[in-house]
Design an enzyme around this catalytic site. Structure first.
Site, short mmCIF file in Angstrom:
data_model
loop_
_atom_site.label_atom_id
_atom_site.label_comp_id
_atom_site.label_asym_id
_atom_site.label_seq_id
_atom_site.Cartn_x
_atom_site.Cartn_y
_atom_site.Cartn_z
N ASN A 181 0.85 -1.19 0.00
CA ASN A 181 0.00 0.00 0.00
C ASN A 181 0.88 1.24 0.00
O ASN A 181 1.50 1.56 1.01
CB ASN A 181 -0.92 0.00 1.24
N LYS A 208 -0.10 4.17 -0.07
CA LYS A 208 -0.82 5.30 0.50
C LYS A 208 -0.71 6.49 -0.47
O LYS A 208 -0.69 6.28 -1.67
CB LYS A 208 -0.25 5.67 1.88
N HIS A 262 -10.14 1.78 4.63
CA HIS A 262 -8.85 1.93 5.30
C HIS A 262 -9.02 2.93 6.44
O HIS A 262 -9.73 3.93 6.31
CB HIS A 262 -7.79 2.42 4.31
N GLU A 318 -7.28 5.21 7.55
CA GLU A 318 -6.93 6.60 7.25
C GLU A 318 -8.11 7.31 6.59
O GLU A 318 -8.29 8.52 6.77
CB GLU A 318 -5.65 6.64 6.38
N GLU A 330 -6.48 -4.45 10.54
CA GLU A 330 -5.45 -3.45 10.74
C GLU A 330 -5.74 -2.65 12.02
O GLU A 330 -6.47 -1.64 11.96
CB GLU A 330 -5.41 -2.48 9.55
N GLY A 369 1.77 2.25 10.82
CA GLY A 369 2.82 3.28 10.69
C GLY A 369 3.49 3.67 11.98
O GLY A 369 4.15 4.70 12.06
N SER A 424 2.49 -2.13 10.56
CA SER A 424 3.93 -2.20 10.83
C SER A 424 4.54 -3.56 10.48
O SER A 424 5.46 -4.03 11.16
CB SER A 424 4.22 -1.82 12.30
#
Ligand code: PEP
Length: 252
Positions: A8, A10, A94, A96, A166, A172, A212
């Site tokens: 990904n 991003k 996701h 985010e 996730e 991250g 991660s």
């Protein structure tokens, strides 16, 4: 079932850099018997597709989609548009996007259903925030996100779907979720699915872990029952590192 590894990017790599990443990754020695995909920003799909040429590895994954097929939805992109680039997978929900753009469970469900209708495999992202975890709400959140996400999928569709567990606190941050804990979350997600689609069908749905993941911990996840792949952000930005991660995940 075949392991699925998704890079990904991003919001990294416009069309120029996207082509370079694909070309460099194509030079990597890759394991067989694994599905590999790369989730690229919409603006880079054309460049990624043209750098791939006729090659199908890595498969293209979009990072988001809109649920309607066309119409007055300025700035949005439909599932049928994604099919024009040969997109095989698309992330939905996701964290985010849930956090920064306010995506709700209902929006995620509509997006997953639209993708399935267009023949694109939705990779539905679910996971609890750190606060939810601290309040002891992790399992409740997972149950709710999972049930909502599959509520609008068609029972008789030939297009499969996948989940990515996730935990938001692991994305991250370098604080990867211990594999045993991920296993419990995957079991819960599968259990929720089983109630809706039956035990046999639920066993066939791939559930990836994301948060991660790197070359040092990928084996822990790949050797954990019920973990069927990984969604990799930071460690996928360098094509050589992602190539190494793929080889480490599935040693030949
Ligand atoms: C992600 O982008 O979904 C992700 C899991 O990122 P990272 O691997 O950097 O935690």
């Amino acid at each position: 079932m075949k392991t699925l590894l998704i890079a990904n990017w991003k919001m990294h790599y416009g069309p120029i850099k996207a082509g370079g990443w694909i070309r460099a990754f194509r030079r990597e020695r890759l394991p067989k018997d694994v599905d590999i995909a790369v989730a690229v920003p919409h603006v880079s799909l054309a460049a990624a597709r043209s750098s791939l040429g006729r090659a199908s590895i890595p498969a293209l994954c979009a990072q988001d989609v809109f649920w309607a097929d066309d119409g007055a939805f300025t700035g949005e992109i439909s599932a049928s548009m994604l099919t024009e680039f040969g997109v095989q997978y698309c992330l939905v929900g996701h964290s985010e996007r849930r956090i920064h753009l306010g995506e709700t469970d209902d929006m995620v469900a509509k997006k997953a259903a639209a993708l399935q209708k267009a023949g694109i495999i939705p990779v539905i992202c679910v996971g609890e925030t750190e606060q939810q975890q601290k309040r002891g709400e992790a399992l409740k959140v997972l149950r709710q996100q999972t049930a909502a996400a599959i509520s609008q999928l068609a029972a008789n569709s030939k297009t499969p779907f996948a989940f990515a567990y996730e935990p938001v606190w692991a994305i991250g941050t370098g604080k990867a979720c211990p594999a045993q804990k991920a296993k419990e979350a995957h079991e819960l997600i599968r259990g929720v699915m089983a109630k809706k689609i039956g035990e046999t069908a639920a066993q066939q749905v791939r559930i990836l872990y994301g948060g991660s993941v790197d070359v040092h911990n990928i084996v822990d996840y790949m050797t954990t029952t019920g973990v069927n792949g990984a969604l990799v952000g930071g460690a996928s930005l360098d094509p050589r590192v992602f190539g190494l991660l793929c080889r480490t995940a599935i040693p030949s």
